[in-house]
Design an enzyme around this catalytic site. Sequence first.
Site, PDB file in Angstrom:
ATOM      1  N   ARG A   1       0.776  -1.285   0.142  1.00  0.00           N
ATOM      2  CA  ARG A   1      -0.171  -0.248  -0.296  1.00  0.00           C
ATOM      3  C   ARG A   1       0.911   1.216  -0.066  1.00  0.00           C
ATOM      4  NH1 ARG A   1      -4.103  -0.060   4.062  1.00  0.00           N
ATOM      5  NH2 ARG A   1      -4.526  -2.360   3.560  1.00  0.00           N
ATOM      6  N   THR A   2       1.928   1.383   0.930  1.00  0.00           N
ATOM      7  CA  THR A   2       2.573   2.667   0.793  1.00  0.00           C
ATOM      8  C   THR A   2       3.381   2.796  -0.254  1.00  0.00           C
ATOM      9  OG1 THR A   2       2.987   2.320   3.214  1.00  0.00           O
ATOM     10  CG2 THR A   2       4.228   3.661   2.304  1.00  0.00           C
TER      11      THR A   2
ATOM     12  N   LYS B   1      24.118  -4.970   5.594  1.00  0.00           N
ATOM     13  CA  LYS B   1      24.015  -4.016   6.499  1.00  0.00           C
ATOM     14  C   LYS B   1      24.523  -2.819   6.046  1.00  0.00           C
ATOM     15  CE  LYS B   1      24.215  -6.582  10.772  1.00  0.00           C
ATOM     16  NZ  LYS B   1      24.877  -7.800  11.381  1.00  0.00           N
TER      17      LYS B   1
ATOM     18  N   ARG C   1      11.934   2.773   2.358  1.00  0.00           N
ATOM     19  CA  ARG C   1      11.542   2.392   3.435  1.00  0.00           C
ATOM     20  C   ARG C   1      12.647   1.437   3.803  1.00  0.00           C
ATOM     21  NH1 ARG C   1       5.942  -0.419   4.922  1.00  0.00           N
ATOM     22  NH2 ARG C   1       5.633   1.908   5.375  1.00  0.00           N
TER      23      ARG C   1
ATOM     24  N   HIS D   1       7.262   7.264  10.479  1.00  0.00           N
ATOM     25  CA  HIS D   1       6.802   7.048   9.517  1.00  0.00           C
ATOM     26  C   HIS D   1       5.867   8.486   9.097  1.00  0.00           C
ATOM     27  CE1 HIS D   1       4.629   5.413   5.998  1.00  0.00           C
ATOM     28  NE2 HIS D   1       4.073   4.625   6.656  1.00  0.00           N
TER      29      HIS D   1
END
Lengths: 432, 313
Positions: free
Chosen positions: B59-60, B87, B109, B137
């Site tokens: 969705r995002t 990393k 994200r 967020h």
Amino acid sequence: MTNSLVLKNLRIIDPSRNLDEIGTIIVENGVILAAGKTAQNQGMPEGATVKDCNGLVAVPGLVDARVFVGEPGGEYRETIESASRAAAAGGVTSIITMPDTDPVIDDIALVQFVQKTARDKALINVYPAAALTKHLDGEEMTEFGLLREAGAVCFTNGRRPVHDTLVLRRAMTYAREFGAVISLETRDRYLGADGVMNEGLLASWLGLSGVPREAEIIPLERDLRIAGLTKAAYHAAKISLPESAEAIATARKRGANVTCGISINHLTLNENDIGEYRTFFKLSPPLRGEDDRVAMTQALADGTIDIIVSSHDPQDVDTKRLPFADAADGAIGLETLLPAALRLHHNGTVPLMRLIDALSTRPAQIFGLDAGTLKPGAKADITVIDLDEPWLYAKEAIVSRSKNTPFENARFTGRAVATYVAGKLVYSGQPL
Amino acid sequence: MDFFPHRHLLGIKGLTEQDITLLLDRADEAVKISRQREKKTSTLRGLTQINLFFEASTRTQSSFELAGKRLGADVMNMSVSNSSVKKGETLIDTAMTLNAMHPDVLVVRHSSAGAAALLAQKVSCSVVNAGDGQHEHPTQALLDALTIRRAKGKLSRIIVAICGDVLHSRVARSNILLLNQMGARVRVVAPATLLPSGIADMGAEVYHSMEEGLKDADVVMMLRLQRERMAGSFVPSVREYFRYYGLDAEKLKAAKEDALVMHPGPMNRGVEIASEIADGPQSVIEQQVEMGVAVRMAVMETLLLSQNQGPRA
């Protein structure tokens, strides 16, 4: 016909009011109307059963906060009903039953089972403790909220310690919101893991592997730190060493909400009693040295140790008639809790008021039970004691279904002669 | 055009009331665009937007993609599966590679807190944080604020109860910051195991009971509880969690009659929220999705246009 009872001319000891005086107790419909000196001149309810108890002592019914039963799953060792008869005979009117049964009491339905069985069959009040973690395996916490609503009075991992500090932290944090007390035994997972008695000279001579003192102290210190961190109500169920009592006192000074208990065995017996491998003296934590025992009676007298429990743990021949190292831990104790404790009164180490407090008022307070007081309006759970009667605890006279007592053929001075639960006589040792 | 003194949107922290109001005002305009038949504008024509998602999200990511496309930007999606990312170094390597392609905005994200900020130091374009670990967020908090403002007409002096897994929620952190900045009263309602330590000093009143925490609330914001956190680790079981912390009709009664029910999605029906409430008249969960596109349009437009006009922050 009213349902009333009057006990006259007895010495009333009620730690909840710090009261110790000759007086009368008036009970109507299961509730105390009056208890004390002033009640002597009070009118008695019409048609009341009146008993002259000259020379006897009345105390709030005893509360035993650590009782193992065999029901469900081990009914041959002890049922809720047989445990309740043993309790009544020992002057105990309320017990908290441990969840170490088969199945483990870790679900609402099982809490309800214990309650229903108790309601139908038990002579005394039975309060179930629920498992802290599912199956007592120390990994996943149980449904504290729902279990508490169902009637679980506290959460414990029974005989099994919790090793995982993260689990413990979350459980304590979560329990705090539901006002639940967490009661635990501490025993290190590795240190002394194969030990069967107190580590020391005696164990070495007997060729038995020992449990070092640190096996109790290290995890206790750890638990107390977590209790401080989470501000949970923590109860150390069975401590056996003066260092443990000190740790509790120190944690309290830091502001932690912690209490502790000791089994009557650790106040009245020591490792020498094991003699030639007598398995009825195999306990967890193990019986300690005489110096420890003496120090613990002092810690009880000064209130560092809050309560005394029987840690009643019925075991049968299948688990006890074995070589010492292979035998199960545990001893029965409901019937001998009071008589053994009275030894501490008779030898002058613990004042009677403190003793009754530790056996009744204080455990009721810690676990939030409707017990431990003779205040007007309280439920009439009363234990009438003859302080001075000499008697012998013979094997044939044991009420409990299991016979694994460390006090077999022991001589006692003083015992419960009548036990009332909600005003109803559930035990009478001799005609009143 | 009003001045927006930031080059990146890494979090709500650092935004003033004016900054937030500007973004929300502009998002209100963007809502109109999304509701037209012709949804495409040329505001960001010629600019490149890269969505860099190290954590799976449907969705995002689609919300950001649509926002960019409606503004006329060229949008590229890059989903980097967690397993291939090791990393810090790999994260920066990926970013440097993308940077060489001259994007104008990177939407990131990542499962680690601070990842967006780290990238922002290394690349020469604007960075929008689309969620970094349990940190922030920001566009979710903005879309929640927009949804509330459009329904209630204001953000100041309203009572917002944020309920559930606050401990693991970046949404909760961003919302606490934003709502405080705008003068709302924020409450958190959760079992103590699902609250971060020091929560009482984070600008929220702490409640452990839904009945007390929801009393007179204007907005009830539910948070998702991850499945793996249910069985005995943070809470004992789904049924106990729902019994005490799941939003059902009974518990919702404590809130104001016209209280909004919100959820950032995806929902666990029957865990943190009952279906009848999620689909009920007070629920604005679908509006939240609509506002999401609008807010992201506003953010992108503001960052990219102020970059060209205003002085750089």
